[in-house]
Design a protein around this motif. Structure first.
Motif, PDB file in Angstrom:
ATOM      1  N   MET A   7       0.811  -1.216   0.000  1.00 47.69           N
ATOM      2  CA  MET A   7       0.000   0.000   0.000  1.00 47.69           C
ATOM      3  C   MET A   7       0.847   1.270   0.000  1.00 47.69           C
ATOM      4  O   MET A   7       0.366   2.348  -0.247  1.00 47.69           O
ATOM      5  CB  MET A   7      -0.937   0.016   1.209  1.00 47.69           C
ATOM      6  N   PHE A   8       2.075   1.120   0.285  1.00 52.31           N
ATOM      7  CA  PHE A   8       2.888   2.327   0.386  1.00 52.31           C
ATOM      8  C   PHE A   8       3.569   2.685  -0.929  1.00 52.31           C
ATOM      9  O   PHE A   8       4.554   3.389  -0.953  1.00 52.31           O
ATOM     10  CB  PHE A   8       3.923   2.178   1.507  1.00 52.31           C
ATOM     11  N   THR A  14       6.460   4.960   1.759  1.00 53.98           N
ATOM     12  CA  THR A  14       5.759   6.179   1.401  1.00 53.98           C
ATOM     13  C   THR A  14       6.780   7.264   1.228  1.00 53.98           C
ATOM     14  O   THR A  14       7.782   7.312   1.917  1.00 53.98           O
ATOM     15  CB  THR A  14       4.798   6.660   2.501  1.00 53.98           C
ATOM     16  N   ASN A  23       9.764   6.521   4.078  1.00 53.42           N
ATOM     17  CA  ASN A  23       9.445   5.754   5.277  1.00 53.42           C
ATOM     18  C   ASN A  23       9.555   4.264   5.001  1.00 53.42           C
ATOM     19  O   ASN A  23       9.311   3.819   3.892  1.00 53.42           O
ATOM     20  CB  ASN A  23       8.016   6.040   5.725  1.00 53.42           C
ATOM     21  N   VAL A  25       8.929   0.315   7.154  1.00 54.48           N
ATOM     22  CA  VAL A  25       8.693  -0.481   8.357  1.00 54.48           C
ATOM     23  C   VAL A  25       9.601  -1.699   8.240  1.00 54.48           C
ATOM     24  O   VAL A  25       9.510  -2.446   7.270  1.00 54.48           O
ATOM     25  CB  VAL A  25       7.216  -0.916   8.439  1.00 54.48           C
ATOM     26  N   PHE A  61      13.232   8.768  17.935  1.00 52.58           N
ATOM     27  CA  PHE A  61      12.185   9.694  18.364  1.00 52.58           C
ATOM     28  C   PHE A  61      11.048   9.047  19.149  1.00 52.58           C
ATOM     29  O   PHE A  61      10.022   9.677  19.369  1.00 52.58           O
ATOM     30  CB  PHE A  61      11.683  10.546  17.192  1.00 52.58           C
ATOM     31  N   SER A 126      10.504   2.536  11.286  1.00 49.30           N
ATOM     32  CA  SER A 126      10.075   1.937  12.540  1.00 49.30           C
ATOM     33  C   SER A 126      10.519   0.486  12.442  1.00 49.30           C
ATOM     34  O   SER A 126      10.279  -0.187  11.447  1.00 49.30           O
ATOM     35  CB  SER A 126       8.576   2.109  12.744  1.00 49.30           C
TER      36      SER A 126
ATOM     37  N   PRO B 323       3.666   6.292   8.052  1.00 46.59           N
ATOM     38  CA  PRO B 323       2.314   5.782   8.287  1.00 46.59           C
ATOM     39  C   PRO B 323       2.043   5.501   9.759  1.00 46.59           C
ATOM     40  O   PRO B 323       0.970   5.801  10.268  1.00 46.59           O
ATOM     41  CB  PRO B 323       2.277   4.501   7.461  1.00 46.59           C
ATOM     42  N   SER B 324       3.039   4.965  10.464  1.00 47.11           N
ATOM     43  CA  SER B 324       2.751   4.627  11.857  1.00 47.11           C
ATOM     44  C   SER B 324       2.571   5.881  12.711  1.00 47.11           C
ATOM     45  O   SER B 324       1.781   5.882  13.648  1.00 47.11           O
ATOM     46  CB  SER B 324       3.812   3.699  12.431  1.00 47.11           C
ATOM     47  N   MET B 325       3.267   6.947  12.372  1.00 44.44           N
ATOM     48  CA  MET B 325       3.094   8.188  13.142  1.00 44.44           C
ATOM     49  C   MET B 325       1.752   8.850  12.786  1.00 44.44           C
ATOM     50  O   MET B 325       1.084   9.406  13.649  1.00 44.44           O
ATOM     51  CB  MET B 325       4.256   9.153  12.881  1.00 44.44           C
ATOM     52  N   LYS B 327      -0.863   7.311  12.049  1.00 44.90           N
ATOM     53  CA  LYS B 327      -1.872   6.524  12.764  1.00 44.90           C
ATOM     54  C   LYS B 327      -1.812   6.785  14.261  1.00 44.90           C
ATOM     55  O   LYS B 327      -2.841   6.912  14.917  1.00 44.90           O
ATOM     56  CB  LYS B 327      -1.663   5.033  12.480  1.00 44.90           C
ATOM     57  N   VAL B 359      -3.571   7.844   4.317  1.00 49.48           N
ATOM     58  CA  VAL B 359      -3.257   6.807   5.311  1.00 49.48           C
ATOM     59  C   VAL B 359      -4.197   6.949   6.506  1.00 49.48           C
ATOM     60  O   VAL B 359      -4.752   5.975   7.014  1.00 49.48           O
ATOM     61  CB  VAL B 359      -1.781   6.916   5.779  1.00 49.48           C
TER      62      VAL B 359
END
Lengths: 307, 769
Positions: A7-8, A14, A23, A25, A61, A126, B323-325, B327, B359
């Protein structure tokens, strides 16, 4: 399998064009004591950066991320190897490190978005670092129910980093098996067909026999881990997984003209090497960001590769 | 209180469990070949949930690299749960942490937990440990080969002393005055002694007993009452605790399942949207409120801290749009509704889609699909309440101009938005409160604000200006920029598809309603369309508020053309004839007024007034005033205005101004509210000489209505008709007013004798209907 992109978007990440932000993951997997947490701690602390480095800054962060810096302190001040990460049967208990990396801009033909002249390029990751038991259990007890929740968690990742102790030659057949099992299991759990990047990262490259070959990581890996290399190569060919090779050292080297590892050896054999930092004041890891850059953007960063 | 079980001096049964590893070697020389992920050597079939939760929340965690050869010890009372659904008992736990190694020579702490039920047994556990140490020469530290099985053999202990040793001397020490109290490394302390100190501290602070003995570094030192460092260095480090989180935060972290809540938020924001996690989140929202005794400040502080730990603030300030931020910040905006505007601002929604807002919407949609079916479950009540708060907050932000209606629509109107779940509720509440404010829903004087759905202070301010609206003169309203704030509200409600409500706020905001909204509202509301020869603004009433229809561009163009025609072909006769023909046949109106009006066309001329009441003789239809006469009446409007003003003033000795106004309105067969508003906006200013011509222009439709009503009154009363209240009309009206006032008074007197009224009195009720 593995045909559709995540999806990114196309790059598997993204990109916020306005901020020139990429970004990803990530999940870091690998055998016990392969150096996963040390790699993360070194990354988050980013000690003694070279002024000419294309890396402007590295910032953790969230709380999990800053806890890595505390770990690095232990490594630094007490000269101890980091404690093994606890195996959590609840994957939600695994820390999720949020780290932002700012790079000085560079030119790229393939991806004009990354070519912003003097503008900074930001990588936001992340990242979870699974305890080594996960990798072992994939091989030894693949039916353990906790593995399913880990695989589910992994399926959210856009990039996987597999860390392999470059000295653990004995383990080649085991790794070959584990990595294949991992991707087969991941494929079965994926609802969407997801294109993933796999960065095969050879760790502990401060060891002399690895260090000399650090600029040709693919060849080095091919020579040292033939079975694993062959398995990865076939995964790559089937599609769904894109594989690149990197050489890193969380401890780094000492000296320029007559460099030697900045490592106090604890043990060293065909099963791997265990070491801790020798001179904390001159701690300068290398190669840490190159795999992340590739995982985020799909491109290799020449300067980061040459670190 | 603490040692209430002293008399119960029977033996205690000590359960235990240990860190799960795969050991290799012998009892004296072993290494760990990895974690099993489960506890081992447990005497319990199930380790108590509260104990597991405490372990998970770092209650027994020593910091990285801090395990020493000398075992550390952590003692704690872990409170159970009084929740009748899932009652859990209290436990006393002592954890022994000793160092071991793995085959890579990495050294770390291995835990062996000893526990027994009840919060008053910690000192007995400490006694037992000391007794064990005396007997065996060492503490019962972690031993992977000490096999235990659930329900199998366990330690028992019969304590010899009746009560723990008294150590009053230490209580006065300066280091005991802090919390946590850091005992100097130089002072020797046994487990029973440190336990005793911690019990004293617990009595002072009201917190459960918690102490640590011989520790190098603790993961969360602020969650202890007494700490005895294991070295000088450790003591120095612990002394620097000053800047660590406050006790209040530390307590909040222990009474709530902070780690669990953190995991839930992290799980959701990392894209793991499952029914279980959504339910955990909803439950966390309500249980944290309970755990923190519904202290709103503390609850808000708690969640703010937690989101900060997860990186929310950093993402906001440094613009991290992963995306995680995106969210995580969305979850924060639900959890802490006051952060919603900042979130919207950060997302930079401006009608256009960007990656982040996409998102966010996808995520909301996922959550929405899981929340909607569970909406009415009790554990979702706080979550739903928070969504309502967010929706309300956003609405008020539109009102005060901090966010645009477009942005608010993204939140309240987007079908995938989570907050839009509660939009119908909000609109309903606004409608309810508008009706009360305009007086359309009567409320008893004793219940001034109780009937309002939206009770907060901000809303009172919102409605107070709406309440003033009807009372204020148009000129004053136009000079008051505050009213413009209602226009974006109109826009938002219109976008959300609530046209009638939107019409009201457009009216309040800009004094006129866009024609499309007006026409749509006409379909569903009882409006009082009026057509006048000069104004041509239709007018109606929605939710107790008078609204005026603006013209479409085509209509405006038509009027301009028509005016030009009037001037150009001025051969005054021609214009006059044209005017007569057009207005007489209603042709203009047919051209100008769009379709919806036609539905009410049959009554369009008269619905502005009361429907003829049954008691009245129907008069010949169309007692229409001619344009000439009307022109004349307009010219003499000042006479009419001062006459009405006198009529009111002459009769206010026994009756209030409003009542007289209402009576006059009835006599003229005008809608009462309409008449009151006409009086306030046209007649009064005019009579008081405050009104200039341009103001009158804007009020022309009201003026026309009044002139027509007077004209009709004159015909019905056989007074020479001209649409002006001259002396004859004045006298007649004054008589009528007095009759009605008397009738009202008599009517009230007669309530005591209902039978004396034969119903022939038609003065009040029948006319007033």
């Amino acid at each position: 399998m593995f045909k559709k992109l995540s999806m990114f978007g196309n790059s598997g990440s993204t990109q916020n064009a306005a901020n020139n932000q990429n970004n990803a993951v990530l999940r870091v997997i690998g055998d016990r004591a392969s150096g996963k947490t040390t790699y993360m701690a070194a990354l988050a602390s980013w000690p003694n950066a070279e002024p000419s480095s294309p890396v402007e800054s590295v910032t953790a962060f969230n709380d999990d991320g800053t806890a890595l810096i505390d770990k690095a302190e232990v490594l630094l001040k007490q000269g101890l190897p980091l404690e093994p990460s606890t195996k959590e049967t609840d994957v939600l208990n695994v820390p999720d490190y949020a780290i932002r990396i700012m790079l000085k801009g560079q030119f790229s033909w393939r991806n004009p978005k990354l070519s912003q002249g003097n503008q900074l390029v930001t990588l936001v990751i992340s990242c979870k670092d699974y305890s080594g038991e996960f990798f072992k259990d994939l091989q030894n007890s693949p039916n353990d129910p906790y593995l399913q929740s880990y695989l589910q968690d992994c399926s959210q990742a856009t990039g996987i980093m597999v860390l392999i102790d470059g000295m653990a030659l004995d383990r080649d057949p085991i790794y070959a098996n584990s990595i294949e099992k991992f991707f087969v299991a991941l494929d079965r759990i994926d609802l969407d067909e997801t294109q993933r990047r796999l960065a095969l990262v050879i760790s502990k490259c401060e060891q002399p026999e690895l260090w000399v070959k650090r600029h040709t990581p693919r060849e080095m890996f091919h020579q040292r881990f033939r079975n694993t290399y062959a398995r990865l190569d076939s995964l790559n060919k089937v599609g769904g997984v894109e594989v690149e090779y990197f050489a890193v050292s969380a401890l780094g080297m000492l000296g320029r003209n007559y460099p030697g590892p900045n490592a106090q050896l604890i043990s060293r054999d065909q099963g791997g090497v265990a070491a801790t930092l020798k001179d904390p004041l001159r701690w300068r890891p290398f190669g840490l960001i190159a795999p992340i850059y590739w995982l985020c953007t799909g491109e290799r960063h020449k300067k980061l590769d040459e670190e | 209180v603490v040692y209430q079980q002293l008399n119960n001096n029977g033996p205690i049964y000590i359960d235990e469990f240990s860190t799960g590893i795969t050991p290799e070697g012998t009892v004296d020389n072993w290494v760990s070949k990895g974690f099993t992920g489960r506890y081992m050597n447990s005497t319990l079939t199930d380790i108590p949930k509260v104990v597991l939760r405490a372990i998970n929340n770092y209650a027994f965690a020593v910091a990285e690299g801090s395990a020493t050869e000398r075992p550390a010890m952590i003692g704690r009372v872990i409170l159970g749960s009084t929740n009748p659904q899932v009652p859990e008992q209290d436990w006393s736990v002592i954890d022994l942490i000793s160092r071991g190694r793995d085959e890579f020579n990495r050294s770390f702490g291995f835990h062996r937990y000893f526990l027994c039920p009840g919060k008053d047994n910690l000192w007995k556990l400490a006694e037992w440990l000391e007794a064990y140490q005396r007997d065996q020469g060492h503490y019962p530290i972690f031993n992977p080969f000490k096999t235990r099985i659930p329900g199998g053999e366990r330690y028992t202990f019969q304590n010899l002393v009746q009560q723990p040793p008294a150590m009053t001397g230490l209580l006065q020490e300066p280091w005991m005055q802090n919390t946590p109290a850091i005992v100097p490394f130089s002072r020797d302390l046994r487990p029973t002694e440190i336990n005793h100190l911690a019990v004293q501290k617990a009595q002072l602070t009201g917190q459960p007993v918690a102490w640590a003995l011989n520790v190098e570094a603790l993961e969360k030192p602020e969650r202890f009452l007494v700490i005895k460092p294991g070295s000088d260095k450790a003591e120095r480090l612990l002394q620097q605790l000053g800047r660590t989180p406050t006790q209040a935060q530390a307590i909040a972290a222990t009474v709530t399942d902070e780690r669990g809540n953190k995991n839930t938020l992290q799980g959701l924001s990392s894209g793991r949207v499952t029914q279980e996690l959504v339910s955990d989140w909803a439950t966390a929202l309500s249980s944290v409120q309970q755990d923190l005794n519904n202290d709103a400040n503390q609850v808000s502080k708690y969640w703010e801290d937690l989101f900060t730990k997860l990186g929310a603030n950093n993402a906001l300030t440094t613009g991290i749009y992963s995306p995680s931020m995106v969210k995580l910040l969305m979850l924060r905006a639900v959890t802490l509704p006051h952060t919603l505007p900042k979130y919207l601002n950060w997302l930079n929604i401006s009608g256009k889609q960007n990656d982040a807002s996409q998102v966010a919407l996808d995520f909301q949609n996922q959550l929405r699909s899981l929340i909607l079916p569970a909406k009415n479950q009790p554990n979702f009540s706080v979550l739903i309440q928070n969504l309502r708060e967010g929706a309300k907050h956003t609405f008020l932000q539109v009102f005060n101009g901090s966010i645009s209606p477009e942005v608010a629509f993204w939140l309240l109107g987007e079908s995938r938005s989570l907050w839009s779940v509660e939009t119908p509720w909000l609109v309903n509440a606004i409608q309810n409160d508008l009706l009360i404010t305009t007086g359309a829903t009567p409320q008893s004087p004793t219940q001034t604000t109780q009937n309002y759905e939206l009770q907060e202070r901000e809303w009172q301010a919102f409605w107070s200006r709406v309440r003033d609206y009807n009372r204020m003169r148009k000129s004053d309203r136009q000079n008051d920029p505050y009213y413009q704030h209602y226009t974006p509200i109109g826009k938002l409600l219109a976008d959300l598809g609530y046209g009638s409500l939107a019409a009201c706020f457009y009216q309040i905001g800009q004094g006129i309603v866009p024609p499309d909204l007006y026409d749509a509202a006409l379909q569903t509301h009882q409006l009082y369309p009026m057509r006048t020869t000069r104004g041509m603004h239709q007018m109606g009433k929605i939710y107790g508020l008078f609204v005026y229809r603006d013209r479409t561009p085509a209509e405006k163009a038509f009027i301009v053309i028509f005016s030009l025609m009037k001037i150009t072909f001025i051969g005054a006769g021609i214009a006059g004839i044209a005017w007569l023909i057009f207005s007489g046949t209603g042709l203009i109106a047919d051209i100008i007024w769009p379709a919806p009006t036609r539905e009410s066309e049959n009554s369009s001329y008269q619905t502005g007034r009361q429907n003829p009441s049954s008691s009245e003789t129907p008069h010949p239809h169309n007692p229409t005033i001619s344009p000439e006469e009307k022109k004349n009446a307009i010219a003499q409007f000042s006479t009419t205005a001062s006459a009405i003003d006198s009529l009111i003033k002459n009769n206010t000795d026994t009756t209030s101004e409003d009542e007289v106004l209402q009576i006059l309105g009835r006599l003229l067969k005008l809608n009462e509210n309409l008449f009151v508003s006409t009086y306030n906006s046209v007649i009064k200013p005019y009579a008081e000489g405050e009104s200039d011509q341009s103001y009158l222009e804007t009020q022309e439709s009201n003026q026309d209505i009044l002139i027509e009503a007077i004209y009709e009154y004159q015909i019905n009363n056989n007074i020479p008709s001209n649409g002006v209240i001259g002396s004859q009309t004045f006298i007649r009206l004054e008589e009528d007013i007095r009759t009605i006032i008397r009738g009202d008074e008599e009517g009230q007197d007669e309530k005591a004798h209902p039978n004396s009224n034969d119903g022939s009195d038609d003065s009040s009720s029948s006319v007033l209907d």
